[in-house]
Write an enzyme that holds these catalytic residues in place. Structure first.
Site, PDB file in Angstrom:
ATOM      1  N   HIS A 139      -8.496  -1.899  13.668  1.00  0.00           N
ATOM      2  CA  HIS A 139      -7.863  -1.213  12.536  1.00  0.00           C
ATOM      3  C   HIS A 139      -8.616   0.079  12.204  1.00  0.00           C
ATOM      4  O   HIS A 139      -8.002   1.100  11.870  1.00  0.00           O
ATOM      5  CB  HIS A 139      -7.838  -2.165  11.330  1.00  0.00           C
ATOM      6  N   TRP A 146       0.848  -1.189   0.000  1.00  0.00           N
ATOM      7  CA  TRP A 146       0.000   0.000   0.000  1.00  0.00           C
ATOM      8  C   TRP A 146       0.891   1.249   0.000  1.00  0.00           C
ATOM      9  O   TRP A 146       1.906   1.284   0.701  1.00  0.00           O
ATOM     10  CB  TRP A 146      -0.892  -0.009   1.230  1.00  0.00           C
TER      11      TRP A 146
END
Length: 213
Positions: free
Chosen positions: A58, A18
């Site tokens: 998260h 990412w």
């Protein structure tokens, strides 16, 4: 013996990550060839790397961390569904799958998997992922684990809402699966993240076991 299909991606320094991630680095701190008693390696990595699990914390303040995830959710019957001709997963796409009643684990094979098959190392921003409405469909239909075949369950330019819907409902997200050539159908899934205390995610080894029909 039943056929076991490894659907996790190999971890190495050349895998796509990412944007902004520190990536993956494995290096030796001791080497037998250098006259030392053993080979010893050190690992430096983002926890959201390769095939990995997202824990609720998260995106949810106070949510469960990785070591608190239920093994009963991470292991069990799973449906692999093939959606080859789409650019985003919508509720209509999921409804058209006509999933077996009481499906609890759903793995989505899209054109993303071909990126792993072709060993594409550059991060691709146009990967297939779920819309927020599709995430709500997953929650509404009692699915406890959703797996996708690239690095995020939500599209690159979308808000975190897709993650928030799923993780807020306690759905376990598995990202970075390689479902290349895995036929649609019913399998047994074993997906085991590292038991990282307090972590919002973890790399995982995931395999499918073909059911005896």
């Amino acid at each position: 013996m039943p056929n076991i299909i490894d659907i996790s991606v190999p971890l190495h320094s050349g895998i796509p990550v990412w944007p902004g991630s520190p990536g993956f680095r494995l290096f030796q701190t001791m080497q037998i060839d250098a006259g030392e008693v053993a080979n010893v390696s050190q690992l430096e990595t983002d926890v959201h790397i390769g095939t990995h699990v997202d824990a609720p914390c998260h995106f949810v303040s106070g949510g469960k961390t990785v070591e608190q995830l239920s093994l009963e959710v991470l292991i069990g019957s799973a449906v692999v569904a093939h959606l080859p001709e789409i650019s985003a997963v919508t509720p209509e796409d999921l409804e058209a799958l006509a999933l077996p009643p009481n499906t609890q684990r759903l793995l989505l094979r899209t054109r993303n998997s071909q990126l792993w098959a072709n060993q594409v190392s550059e991060f691709q921003i146009d990967f297939v992922a779920l819309t927020a409405d599709a995430a709500q469909w997953v929650v509404d239909h009692g699915i406890q684990l959703i797996g996708v075949d690239y690095l995020s369950v939500q599209r690159y330019y979308d808000s975190p809402f897709t993650h928030e819907i799923l993780l807020g409902a306690g759905v376990v997200i598995v990202e970075g699966l390689n479902l290349t050539d895995v036929p649609p159908g019913l399998y047994d899934l074993v997906c085991l993240p590292l038991k990282l205390v307090g972590s919002d995610g973890s790399p995982a080894r995931a395999v499918l076991i073909e059911k005896d029909h």
